[in-house]
Design a protein around this motif. Structure first.
Motif, PDB file in Angstrom:
ATOM      1  N   ARG A   8      14.236 -44.288  -6.540  1.00  0.00           N
ATOM      2  CA  ARG A   8      13.345 -43.127  -6.415  1.00  0.00           C
ATOM      3  C   ARG A   8      13.924 -42.176  -5.373  1.00  0.00           C
ATOM      4  O   ARG A   8      14.480 -42.628  -4.370  1.00  0.00           O
ATOM      5  CB  ARG A   8      11.966 -43.571  -5.944  1.00  0.00           C
ATOM      6  CG  ARG A   8      11.251 -44.509  -6.862  1.00  0.00           C
ATOM      7  CD  ARG A   8      10.539 -43.770  -7.962  1.00  0.00           C
ATOM      8  NE  ARG A   8       9.628 -44.682  -8.608  1.00  0.00           N
ATOM      9  CZ  ARG A   8       8.399 -44.350  -9.001  1.00  0.00           C
ATOM     10  NH1 ARG A   8       7.939 -43.127  -8.839  1.00  0.00           N
ATOM     11  NH2 ARG A   8       7.621 -45.236  -9.582  1.00  0.00           N
ATOM     12  N   LEU A 295      10.130 -46.151  -0.801  1.00  0.00           N
ATOM     13  CA  LEU A 295       8.824 -46.745  -1.144  1.00  0.00           C
ATOM     14  C   LEU A 295       7.948 -47.059   0.073  1.00  0.00           C
ATOM     15  O   LEU A 295       6.739 -46.780   0.068  1.00  0.00           O
ATOM     16  CB  LEU A 295       9.031 -48.053  -1.944  1.00  0.00           C
ATOM     17  CG  LEU A 295       9.855 -47.934  -3.235  1.00  0.00           C
ATOM     18  CD1 LEU A 295      10.000 -49.311  -3.893  1.00  0.00           C
ATOM     19  CD2 LEU A 295       9.224 -46.944  -4.210  1.00  0.00           C
ATOM     20  N   PRO A 298       6.169 -43.714   1.905  1.00  0.00           N
ATOM     21  CA  PRO A 298       4.985 -43.179   1.242  1.00  0.00           C
ATOM     22  C   PRO A 298       3.815 -44.155   1.256  1.00  0.00           C
ATOM     23  O   PRO A 298       2.661 -43.737   1.448  1.00  0.00           O
ATOM     24  CB  PRO A 298       5.443 -42.909  -0.208  1.00  0.00           C
ATOM     25  CG  PRO A 298       6.878 -43.216  -0.285  1.00  0.00           C
ATOM     26  CD  PRO A 298       7.362 -43.634   1.077  1.00  0.00           C
ATOM     27  N   ALA A 299       4.085 -45.433   1.095  1.00  0.00           N
ATOM     28  CA  ALA A 299       2.976 -46.406   1.100  1.00  0.00           C
ATOM     29  C   ALA A 299       2.270 -46.373   2.449  1.00  0.00           C
ATOM     30  O   ALA A 299       1.034 -46.386   2.515  1.00  0.00           O
ATOM     31  CB  ALA A 299       3.508 -47.809   0.797  1.00  0.00           C
ATOM     32  N   LEU A 303       0.760 -42.128   0.328  1.00  0.00           N
ATOM     33  CA  LEU A 303       1.244 -41.175  -0.680  1.00  0.00           C
ATOM     34  C   LEU A 303       1.968 -41.944  -1.780  1.00  0.00           C
ATOM     35  O   LEU A 303       2.379 -43.090  -1.599  1.00  0.00           O
ATOM     36  CB  LEU A 303       2.218 -40.178  -0.029  1.00  0.00           C
ATOM     37  CG  LEU A 303       1.631 -39.339   1.117  1.00  0.00           C
ATOM     38  CD1 LEU A 303       2.732 -38.584   1.856  1.00  0.00           C
ATOM     39  CD2 LEU A 303       0.591 -38.372   0.567  1.00  0.00           C
ATOM     40  N   LYS A 304       2.151 -41.251  -2.915  1.00  0.00           N
ATOM     41  CA  LYS A 304       2.898 -41.880  -4.007  1.00  0.00           C
ATOM     42  C   LYS A 304       4.394 -41.706  -3.778  1.00  0.00           C
ATOM     43  O   LYS A 304       4.811 -40.699  -3.186  1.00  0.00           O
ATOM     44  CB  LYS A 304       2.550 -41.185  -5.321  1.00  0.00           C
ATOM     45  CG  LYS A 304       1.201 -41.513  -5.844  1.00  0.00           C
ATOM     46  CD  LYS A 304       1.154 -41.047  -7.295  1.00  0.00           C
ATOM     47  CE  LYS A 304      -0.235 -41.148  -7.826  1.00  0.00           C
ATOM     48  NZ  LYS A 304      -0.609 -39.994  -8.628  1.00  0.00           N
ATOM     49  N   PRO A 305       5.202 -42.629  -4.276  1.00  0.00           N
ATOM     50  CA  PRO A 305       6.646 -42.390  -4.222  1.00  0.00           C
ATOM     51  C   PRO A 305       6.999 -41.178  -5.084  1.00  0.00           C
ATOM     52  O   PRO A 305       6.217 -40.789  -5.960  1.00  0.00           O
ATOM     53  CB  PRO A 305       7.260 -43.657  -4.811  1.00  0.00           C
ATOM     54  CG  PRO A 305       6.159 -44.595  -5.076  1.00  0.00           C
ATOM     55  CD  PRO A 305       4.856 -43.872  -4.960  1.00  0.00           C
ATOM     56  N   ASN A 306       8.148 -40.601  -4.851  1.00  0.00           N
ATOM     57  CA  ASN A 306       8.582 -39.468  -5.673  1.00  0.00           C
ATOM     58  C   ASN A 306       8.872 -39.924  -7.096  1.00  0.00           C
ATOM     59  O   ASN A 306       9.315 -41.048  -7.322  1.00  0.00           O
ATOM     60  CB  ASN A 306       9.858 -38.856  -5.072  1.00  0.00           C
ATOM     61  CG  ASN A 306       9.590 -38.279  -3.699  1.00  0.00           C
ATOM     62  OD1 ASN A 306       8.654 -37.508  -3.526  1.00  0.00           O
ATOM     63  ND2 ASN A 306      10.400 -38.669  -2.718  1.00  0.00           N
ATOM     64  N   ASP A 307       8.633 -39.022  -8.051  1.00  0.00           N
ATOM     65  CA  ASP A 307       8.965 -39.333  -9.446  1.00  0.00           C
ATOM     66  C   ASP A 307      10.454 -39.200  -9.719  1.00  0.00           C
ATOM     67  O   ASP A 307      11.022 -39.926 -10.533  1.00  0.00           O
ATOM     68  CB  ASP A 307       8.196 -38.401 -10.398  1.00  0.00           C
ATOM     69  CG  ASP A 307       6.726 -38.780 -10.457  1.00  0.00           C
ATOM     70  OD1 ASP A 307       6.426 -39.991 -10.340  1.00  0.00           O
ATOM     71  OD2 ASP A 307       5.883 -37.872 -10.581  1.00  0.00           O
TER      72      ASP A 307
END
Ligand code: DOR
Ligand code: ZN
Length: 346
Positions: A8, A295, A298-299, A303-307
């Motif tokens: 990611r 990972l 963001p956790a 926040l969500k990981p990047n797409d």
């Protein structure tokens, strides 16, 4: 066989982008590989209010190349006069992601930082209540404490008492440089995390001092003994959720570093991901690189990981990085690890 790894798109949870001509020159270096970055507020004067953070974010966005997939996550600089309601409003408005605590005098542009930690207690309590994390520069400034001991002493004298007094506060101990930091974070539960820089995984204090002073290896907290570097490597490559990448990439014009009183800061934005691939491969932990760089951060921040993704590919010949980034504020030397690196990022 070509070796490659796709992860990611990483984030940088501790970054100095500066302002003006320096910002213009170095912002593209971070925007190339990183999706987001926590932006340090130690400008002159510092970013202390939500309005100042919003204005700084605009200046950063204007310096990011068109089309780049990069989002600055802003911070405010904590002072003894910080207004908790202003921080809460900036947090609610999505302007700031964290607040930065510098002990006064600990490092570059930290004169407005905190001397009396009791004075910021109400602000910290408000932050705990609203879930606004505190990023901490963890060094005491007591002149009686040796510079190599300042992180360990900070944990006992300042950080642990703050955390005990404000139990719900989420704290990031930034750029840890010691085994003491690693151990403390491991014992600290879910509300405590730590960033680790690229350069502290690579250099120890000998690299700075043996065979002549190397100003481009000087940063704060200063690199420590080899046993501490090994502890940082082990933590970073463990995949454990508490440890994540914060480069502390901190550009200074060469004239300010190569000086009788050189500034602290290593500039690693350009080659960090290649260097990390080298380090993680060396430790047999390439499968943990994504946790560390993409990972865990963001956790921790919810926040969500990047797409998007980033691919690191091992080349037959060493990758040639720019020696310097030319900026309107002067040339900035890119961190050189002292060994060939074969991993290219794309
Ligand atoms: O080496 C460092 N450089 N450490 C810091 O804490 C500040 C930074 C800077 O702003 O140059
Ligand atoms: Zn920093």
């Amino acid at each position: 066989m070509t070796q490659s790894i796709t992860i990611r798109r990483p984030d940088d949870w501790h970054l100095h982008l500066r302002d003006g001509a320096m910002l213009q020159g170095i912002a593209p270096e971070s925007a190339r590989h990183f999706g987001r970055a926590i932006i340090m507020p130690n400008l002159v004067p510092p970013v202390v209010t939500g309005a100042q953070a919003a204005a700084y974010r605009e200046r950063i966005m204007a310096a990011i190349p068109a089309g780049a997939d990069f989002k600055p996550l802003m911070t405010c600089y904590l002072t003894e006069d910080t207004d908790a309601n202003d921080l809460a409003q900036a947090h609610a408005d999505g302007i700031i992601t964290a607040v930065k605590l510098y002990p006064a005098g600990a490092t570059t542009n930290s004169a407005s930082g905190v001397t009396d930690f009791d004075k910021v207690r109400p602000v910290l309590e408000k932050m705990a209540e609203i879930g606004l994390p505190l990023c901490v520069h963890g060094e005491v400034t007591d002149p009686a404490i040796d510079i190599f001991d300042r992180e360990a002493v900070f944990i006992d004298r300042v950080l642990d008492p703050i955390r005990k007094a404000t139990p719900g506060l989420r704290v990031i101990m930034e750029h840890i440089t010691t085994k003491n930091g690693v151990d403390y974070v491991r014992s600290g539960g879910d509300n405590l995390g730590a960033t680790i820089t690229t350069h502290h995984l690579i250099i120890n204090r000998n690299h700075i001092l043996v065979g002549g002073i190397k100003p481009h290896y000087y940063c704060l907290p200063v690199a420590k003994r080899e046993e501490h570097r090994i502890a940082l490597r082990e933590a970073a490559t463990s995949g454990e959720a508490s440890f994540f990448l914060g480069t502390d990439s901190a550009p200074h014009a060469d004239a300010a570093k190569e000086s009788a009183c050189g500034c602290a800061g290593c500039f690693t934005a350009t080659n960090t991901m290649s260097l990390l691939a080298h380090v993680f491969e060396e430790d047999g932990a390439l499968d943990k690189l994504e946790a560390f760089a993409s990972l865990n951060g963001p956790a921790f921040y919810g926040l969500k990981p990047n797409d998007a993704t980033l691919t690191l590919t091992k080349q037959d010949a060493p990758v040639e990085f720019a020696d310097k980034i030319v900026t309107g504020a002067g040339p900035v030397t890119v961190f050189q690890p002292g060994f060939p690196v074969f991993w290219a990022a794309s």
